[in-house]
Motif scaffolding. Structure first.
Motif, short mmCIF file in Angstrom:
data_model
loop_
_atom_site.label_atom_id
_atom_site.label_comp_id
_atom_site.label_asym_id
_atom_site.label_seq_id
_atom_site.Cartn_x
_atom_site.Cartn_y
_atom_site.Cartn_z
N LEU A 121 0.89 -1.32 0.17
CA LEU A 121 0.09 -0.09 -0.22
C LEU A 121 0.68 1.13 0.00
CD1 LEU A 121 -2.87 -0.91 2.58
CD2 LEU A 121 -2.97 -0.80 -0.03
N ASP A 122 2.00 1.36 0.88
CA ASP A 122 2.91 2.37 0.76
C ASP A 122 3.41 2.42 -0.64
OD1 ASP A 122 2.50 2.82 3.56
OD2 ASP A 122 4.23 1.63 4.18
N SER A 138 -6.27 -15.01 9.85
CA SER A 138 -5.98 -14.12 10.94
C SER A 138 -4.96 -13.00 10.72
CB SER A 138 -5.21 -14.75 12.19
OG SER A 138 -4.01 -15.61 11.85
N GLY A 139 -4.18 -13.10 9.76
CA GLY A 139 -3.20 -11.88 9.13
C GLY A 139 -4.02 -10.76 8.83
N PHE A 140 -5.17 -11.03 8.58
CA PHE A 140 -6.12 -9.82 7.89
C PHE A 140 -6.78 -9.20 9.18
CE2 PHE A 140 -5.42 -12.68 4.41
CZ PHE A 140 -4.92 -11.73 3.43
N ASP A 141 -6.65 -9.61 10.40
CA ASP A 141 -7.20 -9.05 11.54
C ASP A 141 -6.18 -8.18 12.50
OD1 ASP A 141 -9.89 -10.05 10.87
OD2 ASP A 141 -9.47 -11.99 11.84
N THR A 142 -5.67 -7.52 11.92
CA THR A 142 -4.77 -6.64 12.73
C THR A 142 -5.17 -5.06 12.60
OG1 THR A 142 -3.04 -6.02 10.90
CG2 THR A 142 -2.81 -8.32 12.29
N LEU A 143 -4.80 -4.49 13.79
CA LEU A 143 -5.30 -2.96 13.82
C LEU A 143 -4.47 -2.14 12.82
CD1 LEU A 143 -6.59 -0.72 15.16
CD2 LEU A 143 -4.76 -0.82 16.78
N ALA A 144 -3.06 -2.53 12.93
CA ALA A 144 -2.19 -1.44 11.73
C ALA A 144 -2.64 -1.65 10.48
CB ALA A 144 -0.65 -2.20 11.80
N LEU A 145 -3.07 -2.96 10.07
CA LEU A 145 -3.47 -3.10 8.56
C LEU A 145 -4.85 -2.67 8.44
CD1 LEU A 145 -2.91 -4.27 5.70
CD2 LEU A 145 -3.99 -6.61 6.53
N ALA A 146 -5.64 -2.72 9.44
CA ALA A 146 -7.00 -1.87 9.23
C ALA A 146 -6.88 -0.50 9.09
CB ALA A 146 -7.74 -2.33 10.40
N GLU A 147 -6.02 0.05 9.93
CA GLU A 147 -6.14 1.47 9.92
C GLU A 147 -5.46 2.08 8.36
OE1 GLU A 147 -5.12 2.71 14.50
OE2 GLU A 147 -3.38 2.03 13.48
N ASN A 148 -4.27 1.28 7.95
CA ASN A 148 -3.92 1.59 6.62
C ASN A 148 -4.88 1.65 5.57
OD1 ASN A 148 -0.68 1.91 6.14
ND2 ASN A 148 -1.07 0.89 8.08
N VAL A 149 -5.83 0.64 5.57
CA VAL A 149 -6.76 0.49 4.44
C VAL A 149 -7.87 1.54 4.69
CG1 VAL A 149 -8.70 -1.09 3.71
CG2 VAL A 149 -6.31 -2.10 4.05
N ALA A 150 -8.21 1.81 6.20
CA ALA A 150 -9.30 2.65 6.28
C ALA A 150 -8.98 3.96 5.95
CB ALA A 150 -9.64 2.63 7.89
N ASN A 151 -7.85 4.45 6.00
CA ASN A 151 -7.46 5.74 5.89
C ASN A 151 -6.82 5.92 4.11
OD1 ASN A 151 -7.43 7.60 8.41
ND2 ASN A 151 -6.51 5.59 9.06
N PHE A 152 -6.87 4.95 3.51
CA PHE A 152 -6.25 4.95 2.26
C PHE A 152 -7.01 5.73 1.23
CE2 PHE A 152 -4.17 3.62 -1.82
CZ PHE A 152 -2.87 3.69 -1.54
N PRO A 153 -6.45 6.72 0.36
CA PRO A 153 -7.43 7.71 -0.40
C PRO A 153 -7.91 7.25 -1.40
CG PRO A 153 -4.86 7.91 -0.58
CD PRO A 153 -5.09 7.07 0.49
N LEU A 154 -7.57 5.81 -1.86
CA LEU A 154 -8.45 5.54 -3.09
C LEU A 154 -9.62 4.05 -2.48
CD1 LEU A 154 -5.53 4.81 -5.60
CD2 LEU A 154 -7.35 6.64 -5.67
N PRO A 155 -10.43 3.94 -3.34
CA PRO A 155 -11.33 2.81 -2.90
C PRO A 155 -10.70 1.56 -2.91
CG PRO A 155 -12.35 4.08 -4.39
CD PRO A 155 -10.93 4.66 -4.26
N ILE A 156 -10.88 0.80 -1.89
CA ILE A 156 -10.08 -0.56 -2.09
C ILE A 156 -11.13 -1.72 -1.95
CG2 ILE A 156 -8.83 -2.22 -0.43
CD1 ILE A 156 -7.24 0.09 0.46
N VAL A 181 -11.31 -8.22 9.65
CA VAL A 181 -11.56 -6.86 9.80
C VAL A 181 -11.28 -6.04 8.65
CG1 VAL A 181 -10.47 -5.04 11.28
CG2 VAL A 181 -11.03 -7.18 12.27
N LEU A 182 -10.24 -6.26 7.92
CA LEU A 182 -9.82 -6.01 6.64
C LEU A 182 -11.08 -5.81 5.61
CD1 LEU A 182 -7.64 -4.61 4.96
CD2 LEU A 182 -7.09 -6.88 3.98
N ASP A 183 -11.84 -6.73 5.45
CA ASP A 183 -13.09 -6.58 4.58
C ASP A 183 -14.26 -5.58 5.36
OD1 ASP A 183 -12.61 -8.81 2.99
OD2 ASP A 183 -13.11 -10.24 4.42
N MET A 184 -14.26 -5.47 6.52
CA MET A 184 -15.05 -4.64 7.02
C MET A 184 -14.77 -3.15 6.68
SD MET A 184 -15.60 -6.42 10.93
CE MET A 184 -16.08 -8.09 11.13
#
Length: 430
Positions: free
Chosen positions: A200-201, A226-244, A256-259
């Motif tokens: 993502l970076d 389980s690797g997709f259920d982490t706070l750091a990854l969720a924060e990066n996706v949630a704040n990303f400026p393009l639709p994911i 959590v990443l899906d959510m």
């Protein structure tokens, strides 16, 4: 006093433990390390302080090959993931002390429901943190661009799902063009978080080159989710400026990443289908708009043709009247212009004659005055000529080409040059 040998002391400890701790115990701990060696599993268990996250207890544990296969398969079947470092587990153990190898807990069973409960608690904590920070729904507020064709794909390069995704985009029924670009990432195991965030970076560095981001994971065991259920990854996706768009699991597996993503689909092919459907809808809208524009233009042209026909019938008579009016107006304007120009020329000639009569005396007086000023300036310049000063007996001292005005600027050993009326003299300062 006779001392015990180390073997005797360790043997005493072994016998004491064997007599005192005869039962099996359920213990809650975190796996800080887990490795398999020749079918046996070796673990390190820790307990962390609730507030400082500092380990307050640590122990070695082993699960022999005869038990490990059953324990491992049971856990993966019920918990939906493999045992790995970082998990909180409930293990059934009994103590074992060997004179040569020391103390360890021998694992005979595992309670996967405990780990599932801990995972659910962690997921809820992550979700609540994202909602408290106000970022949980940020992606939902982004709209997919109408012409979403430039796609940044986060996936394992060798995954079948990635190949299916690209193949479906390329061979769509509408002949639409898409431009996917792969950003490789680890999509299973403990490296998911770090790898996906790094991808993502990299996308962010060339953000203007893309319209949408797709994170896909083709196939794979649900134990790797389980690797997709982490706070750091969720924060990066949630704040990303393009639709994911995420397509990383099966229907029943929502991470959590899906959510927090903009849109969640089941599989990589479903993500491709979504993008194809979106662009085809835009294409149909464009074609409908084109037909409507053509129809409106045709109707408008019919109306304007009728208007032109009516105007054409009136033009000859209107043009004749208009022509006569314009000719009369032009004649009047011509006469007025000629009279105005004649009057202006006469006035200018008069002004010029007056100026020419008065200009000559004024110019003569000014020339005389300026000539006198020049004579004064010339006299001053001659008085300041350094050659005259030298003739009077003065001299000019220079150091490195610069005139010396202050003796303090010189020091012992400096070579100066003294210019006289006739010739120069070099001197060393002492």
């Amino acid at each position: 006093m006779k001392a015990l040998s180390l073997y005797e002391l360790n043997n005493l400890v072994r016998e004491t433990i064997a007599v005192s701790l005869t039962d099996e115990y359920w213990v809650e701990a975190e796996l800080s390390e887990l490795r398999e060696v020749r079918g046996h599993c070796y673990m390190e268990l820790i307990q962390k302080d609730l507030f400082s996250n500092t380990p307050v207890a640590k122990a070695q544990a082993k699960c022999w090959k005869s038990k490990w296969i059953g324990v491992r398969d049971k856990f993966e079947r019920i918990a939906g993931q493999s045992l790995h470092a970082g998990l909180k587990v409930m293990l059934k153990v009994y103590p074992d002390f060997h004179e040569a190898y020391g103390f360890s807990w021998i694992v005979t069973d595992v309670n996967p429901e405990f780990t599932m409960g801990d995972m659910a608690r962690k997921r809820l904590e992550i979700i609540n943190k994202l909602k408290t920070d106000g970022v949980f729904d940020l992606q939902k507020n982004l709209e997919l661009l109408m012409f979403a064709q430039r796609i940044a794909v986060v996936s394992s390069p060798n995954a079948a799902g990635y190949g299916d995704f690209c193949s479906q985009l390329e061979n769509n029924d509408y002949g639409l063009k898409f431009y996917p670009r792969l950003f490789p990432a680890i999509m299973q195991g403990e490296g998911i978080e770090k790898s996906v965030i790094s991808a993502l970076d990299d996308i962010y560095k060339s953000l203007d080159d893309f319209d949408v981001v797709v994170i896909i994971r083709g196939g794979g065991a649900t134990s790797d989710m389980s690797g997709f259920d982490t706070l750091a990854l969720a924060e990066n996706v949630a704040n990303f400026p393009l639709p994911i768009i995420t397509g990383i699991g099966h229907e029943r597996d929502e991470s959590v990443l899906d959510m927090v993503s903009n849109t969640r689909v089941k599989t990589p092919t479903a993500a491709a289908a979504l993008l194809i459907e979106h662009l085809s809808d835009v294409y149909n809208r464009v074609m409908d708009a084109q037909e409507e524009i053509i129809s409106n233009i045709a109707r408008r042209m019919e109306v304007e043709n009728l208007r032109l026909k009516r105007l054409a019938e009136k033009i000859p008579m209107l043009f004749s009247i208009f022509k006569n009016q314009q000719i009369s107006m032009l004649d009047k304007l011509f006469v007025e212009i000629v009279n105005t120009i004649t009057l202006k020329i006469s006035m200018c000639n008069y002004d010029i004659s007056i100026l020419s009569n008065s200009l000559a005396p004024v110019a003569q007086r000014r020339l005389t005055k300026e000539s006198y000023k020049l004579q004064l300036i010339q006299q001053k310049l001659e008085a300041l000529d350094p050659v005259l000063l030298l003739k009077r007996g003065y001299s000019i001292t220079t150091f490195k080409g610069q005139v010396v005005k202050n003796a303090s600027a010189l020091k012992s050993g400096d070579e100066v040059e003294i210019r006289l009326e006739k010739g120069t003299v070099k001197s060393i300062i002492k």
